[in-house]
Each structure stands twice: as C-alpha cells, then as structure tokens.
Design a protein around this motif. Structure first.
Motif, PDB file in Angstrom:
ATOM      1  N   VAL A 146      14.005  -5.888  -5.864  1.00  0.00           N
ATOM      2  CA  VAL A 146      12.725  -6.012  -6.560  1.00  0.00           C
ATOM      3  C   VAL A 146      12.981  -6.597  -7.940  1.00  0.00           C
ATOM      4  O   VAL A 146      13.699  -6.004  -8.738  1.00  0.00           O
ATOM      5  N   ARG A 147      12.398  -7.747  -8.207  1.00  0.00           N
ATOM      6  CA  ARG A 147      12.556  -8.378  -9.526  1.00  0.00           C
ATOM      7  C   ARG A 147      11.506  -7.876 -10.504  1.00  0.00           C
ATOM      8  O   ARG A 147      11.798  -7.697 -11.683  1.00  0.00           O
ATOM      9  N   GLN A 148      10.275  -7.695 -10.015  1.00  0.00           N
ATOM     10  CA  GLN A 148       9.185  -7.164 -10.827  1.00  0.00           C
ATOM     11  C   GLN A 148       8.247  -6.394  -9.914  1.00  0.00           C
ATOM     12  O   GLN A 148       8.120  -6.727  -8.742  1.00  0.00           O
ATOM     13  N   ALA A 149       7.585  -5.385 -10.486  1.00  0.00           N
ATOM     14  CA  ALA A 149       6.573  -4.635  -9.733  1.00  0.00           C
ATOM     15  C   ALA A 149       5.580  -4.064 -10.734  1.00  0.00           C
ATOM     16  O   ALA A 149       5.947  -3.688 -11.843  1.00  0.00           O
ATOM     17  N   ARG A 150       4.313  -4.021 -10.299  1.00  0.00           N
ATOM     18  CA  ARG A 150       3.276  -3.446 -11.155  1.00  0.00           C
ATOM     19  C   ARG A 150       2.114  -2.949 -10.288  1.00  0.00           C
ATOM     20  O   ARG A 150       1.972  -3.355  -9.145  1.00  0.00           O
ATOM     21  N   GLU A 202      -2.946  -0.581  -5.143  1.00  0.00           N
ATOM     22  CA  GLU A 202      -1.739  -1.131  -4.520  1.00  0.00           C
ATOM     23  C   GLU A 202      -0.675  -1.397  -5.577  1.00  0.00           C
ATOM     24  O   GLU A 202      -0.925  -1.299  -6.771  1.00  0.00           O
ATOM     25  N   ILE A 203       0.507  -1.745  -5.097  1.00  0.00           N
ATOM     26  CA  ILE A 203       1.597  -2.222  -5.938  1.00  0.00           C
ATOM     27  C   ILE A 203       1.836  -3.673  -5.545  1.00  0.00           C
ATOM     28  O   ILE A 203       1.851  -3.997  -4.354  1.00  0.00           O
ATOM     29  N   VAL A 204       1.990  -4.548  -6.528  1.00  0.00           N
ATOM     30  CA  VAL A 204       2.379  -5.922  -6.224  1.00  0.00           C
ATOM     31  C   VAL A 204       3.798  -6.106  -6.746  1.00  0.00           C
ATOM     32  O   VAL A 204       4.165  -5.574  -7.793  1.00  0.00           O
ATOM     33  N   LYS A 224       0.870  -1.180   0.000  1.00  0.00           N
ATOM     34  CA  LYS A 224       0.000   0.000   0.000  1.00  0.00           C
ATOM     35  C   LYS A 224       0.906   1.229   0.000  1.00  0.00           C
ATOM     36  O   LYS A 224       1.597   1.509   0.986  1.00  0.00           O
ATOM     37  N   PRO A 225       0.939   1.970  -1.115  1.00  0.00           N
ATOM     38  CA  PRO A 225       1.769   3.177  -1.165  1.00  0.00           C
ATOM     39  C   PRO A 225       1.206   4.263  -0.265  1.00  0.00           C
ATOM     40  O   PRO A 225      -0.002   4.355  -0.074  1.00  0.00           O
ATOM     41  N   TYR A 226       2.077   5.112   0.257  1.00  0.00           N
ATOM     42  CA  TYR A 226       1.648   6.242   1.070  1.00  0.00           C
ATOM     43  C   TYR A 226       1.263   7.438   0.209  1.00  0.00           C
ATOM     44  O   TYR A 226       0.805   8.438   0.730  1.00  0.00           O
ATOM     45  N   SER A 227       1.467   7.343  -1.091  1.00  0.00           N
ATOM     46  CA  SER A 227       1.135   8.427  -2.007  1.00  0.00           C
ATOM     47  C   SER A 227       0.425   7.845  -3.225  1.00  0.00           C
ATOM     48  O   SER A 227       0.739   6.728  -3.656  1.00  0.00           O
ATOM     49  N   ALA A 228      -0.500   8.616  -3.789  1.00  0.00           N
ATOM     50  CA  ALA A 228      -1.153   8.187  -5.030  1.00  0.00           C
ATOM     51  C   ALA A 228      -0.144   8.159  -6.174  1.00  0.00           C
ATOM     52  O   ALA A 228      -0.308   7.415  -7.134  1.00  0.00           O
TER      53      ALA A 228
END
Length: 127
Positions: A53-57, A62-64, A26-30
């Motif tokens: 971090v290998r991957q993020a999207r 949220e970010i996974v 859960k990011p603290y910023s939009a």
C-alpha cells in the motif's frame, strides 16, 4: 513469499477509484484504522499475494488505496471482489478492556454454572 498464518479478512475491493489505479475497499468493520496504517495487505486475486500500500485514506464509508504495481483503472478494476487480509500481528494493540472479535474465535464458552456450552465459531454484528 509465504502468507502469514494469522491473516484476518478486513474488507474487499469494490472496484476502481479514478483513473490512476486506486482501488475502493469496503471495510468489514466501521473501525477500519488498520487499513489506513498497515502497508502490507494480502489480496486473494489470482491466488493469495502481498500488495504494498503506497497511500490509503477514507472516502465516505470506504477506504481508497494506491497499491504498488496497479497503475491504471483497468488494473484496479481487475481486483474487484478480492478479499483484503492483514496479518493479525500488524493490528494495533487494543486498549485496556477492549479486544478484537477475531481473538474470541476458538474460545470455550461456559454459562454461570460453569457448564461448557461450546466454542466460538464466529461473531455477527446485529447493530
């Protein structure tokens, strides 16, 4: 490895995503682009440590992310509640006339009569 002195809290792990070790953050910023582009996060789980971090999207609000060494749901779930930090120097440069809130902390505040009012300790988004 020593953590950088300029770490900024950018979100927290809400739990596992799927069964292959991905985490939900859960990011603290939009404006969470830094979580998608920076590949070296710092987590405070069991002491502050670096996480590759290998991957993020994006996944909704949220970010996974897939982190090195986190191979299954149990390992991802063990990170629940961890704060995610990123070195300030890794943030993209802001556009002309823009700034990051973290850069305002510690600045002196004066009114229009040049009277010192105090120092910025923190900021709050009231939407």
């Amino acid at each position: 490895m020593q953590p950088p002195a300029d770490l900024v809290e950018v979100g927290h792990v809400r739990g596992a995503y799927g069964v292959r070790g991905w985490v939900r953050v859960k990011p603290y910023s939009a404006e969470a682009e830094v979580l998608l582009t920076v590949r070296d996060w710092w987590l405070d789980a069991s002491g502050l440590h670096e996480a590759e971090v290998r991957q993020a999207r994006r996944q909704g609000d949220e970010i996974v992310a897939c982190l090195a060494g986190v191979a299954d749901r149990d390992a991802a779930e063990a990170l629940r509640g961890s704060v995610v930090c990123i070195s300030r120097r890794r943030f993209p440069a802001p556009d002309e006339g823009e700034y990051y809130w973290v850069d305002l902390i510690g600045l002196a505040v004066f009114n229009r009569e040049n009277e010192f009012l105090g120092t910025v300790k923190g900021l709050m988004d009231n939407g």
